[in-house]
Scaffold this motif. Structure first.
Motif, PDB file in Angstrom:
ATOM      1  N   ALA A 118       1.514  -6.093  12.859  1.00  0.00           N
ATOM      2  CA  ALA A 118       2.026  -7.440  12.603  1.00  0.00           C
ATOM      3  C   ALA A 118       1.577  -7.936  11.236  1.00  0.00           C
ATOM      4  O   ALA A 118       2.360  -8.530  10.483  1.00  0.00           O
ATOM      5  N   TYR A 119       0.298  -7.682  10.910  1.00  0.00           N
ATOM      6  CA  TYR A 119      -0.207  -8.072   9.594  1.00  0.00           C
ATOM      7  C   TYR A 119       0.536  -7.325   8.490  1.00  0.00           C
ATOM      8  O   TYR A 119       0.957  -7.908   7.483  1.00  0.00           O
ATOM      9  N   ILE A 120       0.685  -6.043   8.684  1.00  0.00           N
ATOM     10  CA  ILE A 120       1.284  -5.195   7.653  1.00  0.00           C
ATOM     11  C   ILE A 120       2.752  -5.540   7.455  1.00  0.00           C
ATOM     12  O   ILE A 120       3.262  -5.521   6.329  1.00  0.00           O
ATOM     13  N   THR A 121       3.439  -5.893   8.538  1.00  0.00           N
ATOM     14  CA  THR A 121       4.840  -6.301   8.426  1.00  0.00           C
ATOM     15  C   THR A 121       4.976  -7.504   7.511  1.00  0.00           C
ATOM     16  O   THR A 121       5.886  -7.577   6.677  1.00  0.00           O
ATOM     17  N   GLN A 122       4.069  -8.470   7.648  1.00  0.00           N
ATOM     18  CA  GLN A 122       4.087  -9.634   6.770  1.00  0.00           C
ATOM     19  C   GLN A 122       3.906  -9.225   5.314  1.00  0.00           C
ATOM     20  O   GLN A 122       4.597  -9.718   4.414  1.00  0.00           O
ATOM     21  N   ALA A 123       2.974  -8.318   5.065  1.00  0.00           N
ATOM     22  CA  ALA A 123       2.708  -7.873   3.696  1.00  0.00           C
ATOM     23  C   ALA A 123       3.897  -7.113   3.116  1.00  0.00           C
ATOM     24  O   ALA A 123       4.263  -7.304   1.949  1.00  0.00           O
ATOM     25  N   LEU A 124       4.516  -6.252   3.923  1.00  0.00           N
ATOM     26  CA  LEU A 124       5.658  -5.486   3.424  1.00  0.00           C
ATOM     27  C   LEU A 124       6.876  -6.371   3.195  1.00  0.00           C
ATOM     28  O   LEU A 124       7.680  -6.116   2.296  1.00  0.00           O
ATOM     29  N   CYS A 125       7.004  -7.422   3.992  1.00  0.00           N
ATOM     30  CA  CYS A 125       8.079  -8.396   3.749  1.00  0.00           C
ATOM     31  C   CYS A 125       7.869  -9.103   2.413  1.00  0.00           C
ATOM     32  O   CYS A 125       8.823  -9.338   1.657  1.00  0.00           O
ATOM     33  N   ALA A 126       6.619  -9.437   2.111  1.00  0.00           N
ATOM     34  CA  ALA A 126       6.307 -10.065   0.825  1.00  0.00           C
ATOM     35  C   ALA A 126       6.596  -9.104  -0.321  1.00  0.00           C
ATOM     36  O   ALA A 126       7.115  -9.508  -1.375  1.00  0.00           O
ATOM     37  N   ARG A 127       6.277  -7.835  -0.123  1.00  0.00           N
ATOM     38  CA  ARG A 127       6.564  -6.825  -1.155  1.00  0.00           C
ATOM     39  C   ARG A 127       8.069  -6.722  -1.400  1.00  0.00           C
ATOM     40  O   ARG A 127       8.521  -6.637  -2.552  1.00  0.00           O
ATOM     41  N   ALA A 128       8.859  -6.739  -0.334  1.00  0.00           N
ATOM     42  CA  ALA A 128      10.319  -6.682  -0.474  1.00  0.00           C
ATOM     43  C   ALA A 128      10.839  -7.921  -1.199  1.00  0.00           C
ATOM     44  O   ALA A 128      11.764  -7.834  -2.030  1.00  0.00           O
ATOM     45  N   GLU A 129      10.235  -9.059  -0.894  1.00  0.00           N
ATOM     46  CA  GLU A 129      10.629 -10.304  -1.572  1.00  0.00           C
ATOM     47  C   GLU A 129      10.311 -10.224  -3.058  1.00  0.00           C
ATOM     48  O   GLU A 129      11.107 -10.645  -3.907  1.00  0.00           O
ATOM     49  N   LEU A 130       9.152  -9.659  -3.388  1.00  0.00           N
ATOM     50  CA  LEU A 130       8.783  -9.501  -4.796  1.00  0.00           C
ATOM     51  C   LEU A 130       9.724  -8.528  -5.499  1.00  0.00           C
ATOM     52  O   LEU A 130      10.088  -8.738  -6.664  1.00  0.00           O
ATOM     53  N   LYS A 131      10.112  -7.467  -4.810  1.00  0.00           N
ATOM     54  CA  LYS A 131      11.033  -6.501  -5.411  1.00  0.00           C
ATOM     55  C   LYS A 131      12.347  -7.171  -5.787  1.00  0.00           C
ATOM     56  O   LYS A 131      12.895  -6.931  -6.878  1.00  0.00           O
ATOM     57  N   ARG A 132      12.852  -8.028  -4.906  1.00  0.00           N
ATOM     58  CA  ARG A 132      14.077  -8.767  -5.214  1.00  0.00           C
ATOM     59  C   ARG A 132      13.843  -9.729  -6.376  1.00  0.00           C
ATOM     60  O   ARG A 132      14.704  -9.880  -7.253  1.00  0.00           O
ATOM     61  N   LEU A 133      12.696 -10.373  -6.379  1.00  0.00           N
ATOM     62  CA  LEU A 133      12.373 -11.328  -7.442  1.00  0.00           C
ATOM     63  C   LEU A 133      12.304 -10.636  -8.796  1.00  0.00           C
ATOM     64  O   LEU A 133      12.860 -11.131  -9.795  1.00  0.00           O
ATOM     65  N   TYR A 134      11.644  -9.477  -8.840  1.00  0.00           N
ATOM     66  CA  TYR A 134      11.476  -8.770 -10.113  1.00  0.00           C
ATOM     67  C   TYR A 134      12.809  -8.269 -10.666  1.00  0.00           C
ATOM     68  O   TYR A 134      12.936  -8.022 -11.870  1.00  0.00           O
ATOM     69  N   ALA A 135      13.788  -8.090  -9.791  1.00  0.00           N
ATOM     70  CA  ALA A 135      15.118  -7.653 -10.245  1.00  0.00           C
ATOM     71  C   ALA A 135      15.948  -8.814 -10.775  1.00  0.00           C
ATOM     72  O   ALA A 135      17.051  -8.609 -11.303  1.00  0.00           O
ATOM     73  N   THR A 136      15.424 -10.029 -10.655  1.00  0.00           N
ATOM     74  CA  THR A 136      16.132 -11.225 -11.109  1.00  0.00           C
ATOM     75  C   THR A 136      15.767 -11.517 -12.558  1.00  0.00           C
ATOM     76  O   THR A 136      14.577 -11.652 -12.884  1.00  0.00           O
TER      77      THR A 136
END
Length: 300
Positions: A185-203
Motif C-alpha cells: 500500500a505504501y509503495i503503491t502511493q510512491a509509484l503513483c507519485a513517480r508516474a505523476e512526476l513522469k507526466r509532469l516532466y514530459a510537460t
C-alpha cells in the motif's frame, strides 16, 4: 555452531539458514551452495549503495560493471566512499538517494556467507532475504536491474508463503501477509507519485515548485498512513530522515514495478517452481523493453 562462546540467538539463525538452504534446493529448485558459512563484519551493512537521477527525470542513472553490465546503482564497501559519491552527484545537479544494504549476491560465482548484517531479522524476513539472493543465482540478466530485482522479490515472497505454510506456522504466515499488504500500500502511493512526476516532466515548462508539490503530497499521504521512512521498501536499510526525490522513487520502481507480472507468471505455472523458472528464462532472449511490456501485460 559448535563454539561455546557464540550466542545461542546467533546459532539459532545459523540453523535456520541451513534449513532454508535445504528448502531452497529441494522445494524451490534454486541453487543452494551459498549461506553455508557465517561472517561477522563488525558493521551494520555489508555495502552502501548510491542511486541518482536527473532532477527532471524518473530514469535512473546507470553505471557499467564487468560481467553484470549496466546497473541502476553504484555500490561501495566503505561508507565514506559512498558519502563522497553522493556529494559529487549532488554537486552535478542529480537527485540522490543512498542506503546501507544487508546482503548481496555474487550470482553463484562465490559461495556467499550469511552475514551479521541480516542476522537480526525475523525468521520470515531472513527467509525472504535468503530466497531473494538465491533467486539471483538461478537467473540474472546483465543490464536489466528492474527485471532481476522484481523477479527475486516476487519469487522470494511467494517462497516465504510456501515455506511458512509447509511448517504449519499459520499465525506467522498471516502476519507476513499483513506486512506485505501494508508495504505494498505504501509503495503503491510512491509509484503513483513517480508516474505523476513522469507526466509532469514530459510537460513543457514544468517547474521545480510543481515537482516539490508532488513530493510533498506524497510525504503527507504516507504520514497519514503512519509510514516511517525506514519502513518504505525495506529491501535495504536507510537511517534518519530522507527526502523523497526521483532517485529514491526509482529504488521502489526497480524492486516492485514488475512484481505483479512475475506473480502472474507463477500463477499461470500452477505454482510449479520449475515451470515458472522456465517461463521466466524464456524472457532472457528478449530486449529489456520487450520483457517489460510482457510483464506489464501490455500488447506489442
Amino acid at each position: 555452531m559448535a563454539d561455546p562462546a557464540e550466542k545461542e540467538a546467533v546459532k539459532a539463525k545459523l540453523r535456520l539458514a541451513l534449513e532454508l538452504r535445504n528448502y531452497a534446493k529441494n522445494t524451490l529448485k534454486l541453487p543452494a551452495e551459498s549461506f553455508g558459512t557465517y561472517s561477522d563484519l563488525k558493521r551494520p551493512y555489508v555495502v552502501w549503495v548510491v542511486y541518482a537521477a536527473e532532477p527532471f527525470s524518473v530514469e535512473p542513472r546507470q553505471w557499467w560493471y564487468p560481467f553484470v553490465g549496466r546497473l541502476a546503482y553504484r555500490g561501495f564497501f566503505d561508507q565514506q566512499d559512498a558519502r563522497e559519491e553522493v556529494q559529487l552527484l549532488k554537486a552535478s545537479g542529480y537527485d540522490v538517494f543512498a542506503a546501507g544494504v544487508e546482503a548481496y549476491s555474487t550470482l553463484g560465482i562465490f559461495k556467499d556467507p550469511l552475514l551479521n548484517t541480516c542476522i537480526y531479522r525475523s525468521e520470515a524476513e531472513l527467509a525472504e532475504l535468503v530466497f531473494h539472493e538465491l533467486t539471483h543465482e538461478r537467473l540474472f540478466i546483465p543490464g536489466d536491474t528492474d527485471f532481476n530485482e522484481a523477479f527475486a522479490t516476487a519469487n522470494a515472497e511467494s517462497a516465504v508463503r510456501c515455506w511458512l505454510r509447509s511448517k504449519r506456522r499459520l499465525a506467522e504466515l498471516m502476519a507476513y501477509e499483513a506486512h506485505l499488504k501494508q508495504e505494498r500500500a505504501y509503495i503503491t502511493q510512491a509509484l503513483c507519485a513517480r508516474a505523476e512526476l513522469k507526466r509532469l516532466y514530459a510537460t513543457p515548462g514544468c517547474t521545480l515548485e510543481q515537482k516539490m508539490a508532488v513530493l510533498a503530497h506524497l510525504q503527507n499521504r504516507l504520514a497519514a498512513m503512519g509510514v516511517k521512512d525506514k519502513n518504505v521498501g525495506a529491501k535495504s536499510g536507510a537511517a534518519g530522515k530522507i527526502t523523497w526525490n526521483n532517485a529514491r522513487l526509482n529504488t521502489l520502481a526497480t524492486y516492485y514495478d514488475l512484481v505483479p507480472g512475475f506473480e502472474r507468471l507463477l500463477r499461470e505455472s500452477g505454482g510449479d517452481w520449475e515451470t515458472f523458472y522456465v517461463s521466466v528464462e524464456k524472457l532472457k532472449l528478449l530486449s529489456n523493453p520487450e520483457r517489460r511490456r510482457i510483464l506489464m501485460n501490455e500488447r506489442f
